[in-house]
Structures are given as C-alpha cells and as structure tokens.
Design a protein around this motif. Structure first.
Motif, PDB file in Angstrom:
ATOM      1  N   LEU A  10       0.835  -1.195   0.000  1.00 45.88           N
ATOM      2  CA  LEU A  10       0.000   0.000   0.000  1.00 45.88           C
ATOM      3  C   LEU A  10       0.874   1.250   0.000  1.00 45.88           C
ATOM      4  CD1 LEU A  10      -2.751   1.502   0.370  1.00 45.88           C
ATOM      5  CD2 LEU A  10      -2.327   1.309   2.823  1.00 45.88           C
ATOM      6  N   ALA A  11       1.905   1.257   0.815  1.00 47.94           N
ATOM      7  CA  ALA A  11       2.805   2.410   0.883  1.00 47.94           C
ATOM      8  C   ALA A  11       3.497   2.640  -0.458  1.00 47.94           C
ATOM      9  CB  ALA A  11       3.836   2.214   1.990  1.00 47.94           C
ATOM     10  N   MET A  12       3.966   1.563  -1.088  1.00 41.53           N
ATOM     11  CA  MET A  12       4.634   1.715  -2.387  1.00 41.53           C
ATOM     12  C   MET A  12       3.672   2.267  -3.434  1.00 41.53           C
ATOM     13  SD  MET A  12       7.271  -1.504  -2.722  1.00 41.53           S
ATOM     14  CE  MET A  12       6.061  -2.774  -2.477  1.00 41.53           C
ATOM     15  N   THR A  13       2.434   1.791  -3.415  1.00 46.10           N
ATOM     16  CA  THR A  13       1.433   2.285  -4.366  1.00 46.10           C
ATOM     17  C   THR A  13       1.145   3.758  -4.130  1.00 46.10           C
ATOM     18  OG1 THR A  13       0.451   0.085  -4.479  1.00 46.10           O
ATOM     19  CG2 THR A  13      -0.906   1.911  -5.237  1.00 46.10           C
ATOM     20  N   LEU A  14       0.948   4.130  -2.874  1.00 48.64           N
ATOM     21  CA  LEU A  14       0.690   5.542  -2.551  1.00 48.64           C
ATOM     22  C   LEU A  14       1.868   6.420  -2.949  1.00 48.64           C
ATOM     23  CD1 LEU A  14      -0.990   5.309   0.966  1.00 48.64           C
ATOM     24  CD2 LEU A  14      -2.058   6.141  -1.122  1.00 48.64           C
ATOM     25  N   LEU A  15       3.076   5.981  -2.637  1.00 48.55           N
ATOM     26  CA  LEU A  15       4.260   6.780  -2.955  1.00 48.55           C
ATOM     27  C   LEU A  15       4.483   6.889  -4.460  1.00 48.55           C
ATOM     28  CD1 LEU A  15       6.596   5.541  -0.106  1.00 48.55           C
ATOM     29  CD2 LEU A  15       5.583   7.819  -0.317  1.00 48.55           C
TER      30      LEU A  15
END
Length: 117
Positions: free
Chosen positions: A98-103
């Motif tokens: 999720l963090a990688m997608t958001l970033l």
C-alpha cells in the motif's frame, strides 16, 4: 490548453485528514509495536503534498524529505516481515505494498504538478 486548478479547498481538507490519519497511526505505533508504519508515512507524505502543492519550493522539499523516508520505511517493513510469522508477514507486506502504491502515485502527481508550472 487550460489546466485544472492545481489546488482546491477539497484537496486541502483531504490533505489534512490524511495527515491526521498518518499521525494517528504513528502515535498508535508508540503504544503497540505491531502497527506497521510504511503506510502511515505514505499517508503523511500524500497529505503534505496536497497541502503544499501551491508552492513549488515546498513541493520539492516534501519530495526530497518523503522519498528517502518512504523508501526506508518500506525496506524496513519488508525486512521485518521476512523474519516474522506468516500472519504478521502478510499484514506487513500488504502495508508495504500500500505504501509503495501511494508513494508511486504521489511521485506521479508531484511530477505532474511541477511540469505544469
């Protein structure tokens, strides 16, 4: 060719909510060490960008701060997930994804905002 406005009151409100959600997760992690932080850092980064998108220098500063911080958080979380139970590893892995997608989407948005100016 006309561009959509770079910043709106609605985005500012969303940005504040994202900042508050990210900070709440970080505070919760201080009391319960099992709370993963990569997604929280990504939420804070996204909220910051939504709130500073009117000022180019602050947008660049936010990108310079949150890019390495986000990368370190994701790498740490993946490392921790590899050395833990399957359930925790899945939860931490999902948070890191999720963090990688958001970033990634944040980087695309920031690039778009900077290209418009």
């Amino acid at each position: 060719m006309a561009h959509a406005p770079l910043h709106s009151a609605a985005e500012s409100g969303i940005g504040v909510r994202l900042l508050l959600a990210g900070v709440a997760i970080v505070v919760l992690a201080q009391f319960w060490s099992a709370v993963p932080l990569a997604g929280a850092i990504a939420l804070v980064a996204w909220g910051t960008v939504l709130n500073v998108s009117q000022r180019r220098e602050l947008l660049i500063l936010a990108a310079l701060i949150y890019t390495p911080l986000g990368i370190l958080a994701v790498m740490s979380q993946v490392d921790l997930a590899m050395d833990s139970s399957l359930a925790w590893g899945l939860f931490a892995g999902l948070d890191a994804a999720l963090a990688m997608t958001l970033l990634y989407h944040l980087a695309c948005r920031t690039g778009d905002l900077l290209a418009r100016r």
